[in-house]
Design an enzyme around this catalytic site. Structure first.
Site, mmCIF file in Angstrom:
data_model
loop_
_atom_site.group_PDB
_atom_site.id
_atom_site.type_symbol
_atom_site.label_atom_id
_atom_site.label_comp_id
_atom_site.label_asym_id
_atom_site.label_seq_id
_atom_site.Cartn_x
_atom_site.Cartn_y
_atom_site.Cartn_z
ATOM 1 N N LYS A 51 -9.672 1.329 -1.040
ATOM 2 C CA LYS A 51 -9.393 1.412 -2.467
ATOM 3 C C LYS A 51 -7.941 1.778 -2.764
ATOM 4 C CE LYS A 51 -13.913 3.469 -3.376
ATOM 5 N NZ LYS A 51 -14.611 4.711 -3.833
ATOM 6 N N GLY A 52 -7.321 2.526 -1.861
ATOM 7 C CA GLY A 52 -6.057 3.190 -2.169
ATOM 8 C C GLY A 52 -4.926 2.289 -2.640
ATOM 9 N N GLU A 107 -0.232 -1.917 1.225
ATOM 10 C CA GLU A 107 -0.959 -0.680 1.516
ATOM 11 C C GLU A 107 -0.340 0.496 0.765
ATOM 12 O OE1 GLU A 107 -3.452 0.712 2.545
ATOM 13 O OE2 GLU A 107 -4.046 0.234 4.588
ATOM 14 N N ASP A 108 -1.161 1.473 0.428
ATOM 15 C CA ASP A 108 -0.619 2.688 -0.168
ATOM 16 C C ASP A 108 0.053 3.555 0.881
ATOM 17 O OD1 ASP A 108 -3.117 3.015 0.953
ATOM 18 O OD2 ASP A 108 -3.736 4.610 -0.409
ATOM 19 N N ASP A 111 -0.572 5.855 8.031
ATOM 20 C CA ASP A 111 -0.703 7.228 8.525
ATOM 21 C C ASP A 111 -0.685 7.160 10.056
ATOM 22 O OD1 ASP A 111 -1.338 9.903 8.637
ATOM 23 O OD2 ASP A 111 -3.034 9.794 7.305
ATOM 24 N N LYS A 139 4.013 8.038 7.011
ATOM 25 C CA LYS A 139 4.057 9.404 7.544
ATOM 26 C C LYS A 139 4.301 9.329 9.039
ATOM 27 C CE LYS A 139 0.739 12.228 5.109
ATOM 28 N NZ LYS A 139 -0.608 12.804 5.178
ATOM 29 N N PHE A 160 -0.566 16.553 3.007
ATOM 30 C CA PHE A 160 -1.636 15.793 2.362
ATOM 31 C C PHE A 160 -1.164 15.367 0.977
ATOM 32 C CE2 PHE A 160 -5.604 14.949 0.252
ATOM 33 C CZ PHE A 160 -6.308 14.286 1.246
ATOM 34 N N VAL A 161 -1.214 14.067 0.714
ATOM 35 C CA VAL A 161 -0.729 13.576 -0.580
ATOM 36 C C VAL A 161 -1.841 12.873 -1.347
ATOM 37 C CG1 VAL A 161 1.731 13.371 -0.063
ATOM 38 C CG2 VAL A 161 0.198 11.502 0.564
ATOM 39 N N ASP A 167 -6.445 9.487 -2.772
ATOM 40 C CA ASP A 167 -7.458 10.429 -3.259
ATOM 41 C C ASP A 167 -7.580 11.683 -2.415
ATOM 42 O OD1 ASP A 167 -8.675 8.937 -1.038
ATOM 43 O OD2 ASP A 167 -10.487 10.035 -1.582
ATOM 44 N N ARG A 173 -6.905 9.699 -7.812
ATOM 45 C CA ARG A 173 -6.294 8.371 -7.631
ATOM 46 C C ARG A 173 -5.526 7.962 -8.887
ATOM 47 N NH1 ARG A 173 -8.532 5.952 -2.974
ATOM 48 N NH2 ARG A 173 -10.700 6.464 -2.539
HETATM 49 C C1 PRP Z 1 -6.109 5.156 3.755
HETATM 50 C C2 PRP Z 1 -5.038 4.133 3.384
HETATM 51 C C3 PRP Z 1 -5.023 3.216 4.563
HETATM 52 C C4 PRP Z 1 -5.439 4.108 5.714
HETATM 53 C C5 PRP Z 1 -4.230 4.468 6.520
HETATM 54 O O1 PRP Z 1 -7.346 4.664 3.373
HETATM 55 O O2 PRP Z 1 -5.352 3.459 2.191
HETATM 56 O O3 PRP Z 1 -5.902 2.130 4.417
HETATM 57 O O4 PRP Z 1 -6.017 5.295 5.162
HETATM 58 O O5 PRP Z 1 -4.569 5.338 7.567
HETATM 59 P P1 PRP Z 1 -4.252 5.046 9.088
HETATM 60 O O6 PRP Z 1 -2.842 4.564 9.174
HETATM 61 O O7 PRP Z 1 -4.452 6.392 9.737
HETATM 62 O O8 PRP Z 1 -5.237 4.043 9.602
HETATM 63 P P2 PRP Z 1 -8.655 5.590 3.336
HETATM 64 O O9 PRP Z 1 -9.396 5.469 4.643
HETATM 65 O O10 PRP Z 1 -8.291 6.961 2.899
HETATM 66 O O11 PRP Z 1 -9.567 4.864 2.252
HETATM 67 P P3 PRP Z 1 -9.255 4.575 0.695
HETATM 68 O O12 PRP Z 1 -8.097 3.611 0.652
HETATM 69 O O13 PRP Z 1 -10.521 3.944 0.211
HETATM 70 O O14 PRP Z 1 -8.946 5.878 0.025
#
Ligand code: PRP
Length: 187
Positions: A51-52, A107-108, A111, A139, A160-161, A167, A173
């Protein structure tokens, strides 16, 4: 009645702005201009990972002035985030083929890099013209695998952001900027 200390809405005062609306707007405009120039004359397909990614995507597309198509994917990761196994399940797939198209993931946040590594590998098996990545946030301290980010908004510290699509327990969000979240106060 839920314990107020555990309610994410009650924690709004624990949010500290990290990247302002104006900073996001300016950087997004720069990225959109670069994407418009780089993909001029190409069959561009933006793919947002839900969703992000939805807020960044909505703002980014309006700064791109060349024809493009949009699609969405949704994924679920297995294992605790901190020790992610790298196994990602696609729970909602693209609605059409990508063969011959120039795919740009939006992508948002990147990580650990595991989600995008999996998705890029998966999409490459479908014979696109090429696959690149645009991410608002990166990050580096959390990196487990290298993911080339072709268009990057901001590098951020290992905090943590939330906000602008990101979210905490599905909340925040809708915050129009990126904020860090303090640890819960004791007691
Ligand atoms: C977040 C973000 C990426 C992923 C990145 O999604 O939107 O898709 O984590 O993390 P990584 O680099 O460690 O793989 P999340 O799983 O929080 O789901 P969401 O987008 O539905 O909030």
């Amino acid at each position: 009645m839920p314990n107020a200390k555990r309610d994410p809405f009650a924690s709004i005062d624990r949010l500290r702005p990290l990247i302002t609306e104006e900073e996001i707007r300016n950087r997004t405009r720069e990225l959109g201009a670069k994407i418009s120039a780089d993909y001029k004359g190409s069959d561009l397909l933006l793919v947002s990972v839900l969703k992000g990614g939805f807020v960044f995507l909505a703002d980014l597309v309006r700064t791109i002035d060349i024809p493009l198509e949009l699609d969405f994917m949704r994924v679920r990761s297995y294992g605790a985030r901190s020790e992610s196994s790298g196994v990602v399940e696609i729970t909602a797939d693209l609605t059409g083929p990508v063969e011959g198209k120039h795919v740009l993931f939006v992508e948002d946040i990147v990580d650990t890099g595991l989600t995008m590594t999996y998705l890029m590998r998966n999409i490459k098996t479908r014979h696109p013209a090429d696959v690149r990545l645009c991410a608002l946030l990166y990050k580096p301290e959390r990196k487990l695998v290298d993911v080339p980010i072709d268009y990057l908004g901001f590098t951020i510290p290992n905090q943590f952001v939330v906000g602008y699509g990101l979210d905490y327990a599905e909340k925040h969000r809708n915050l129009p900027y990126i904020a860090t979240m303090d640890d819960e106060p004791p007691g």
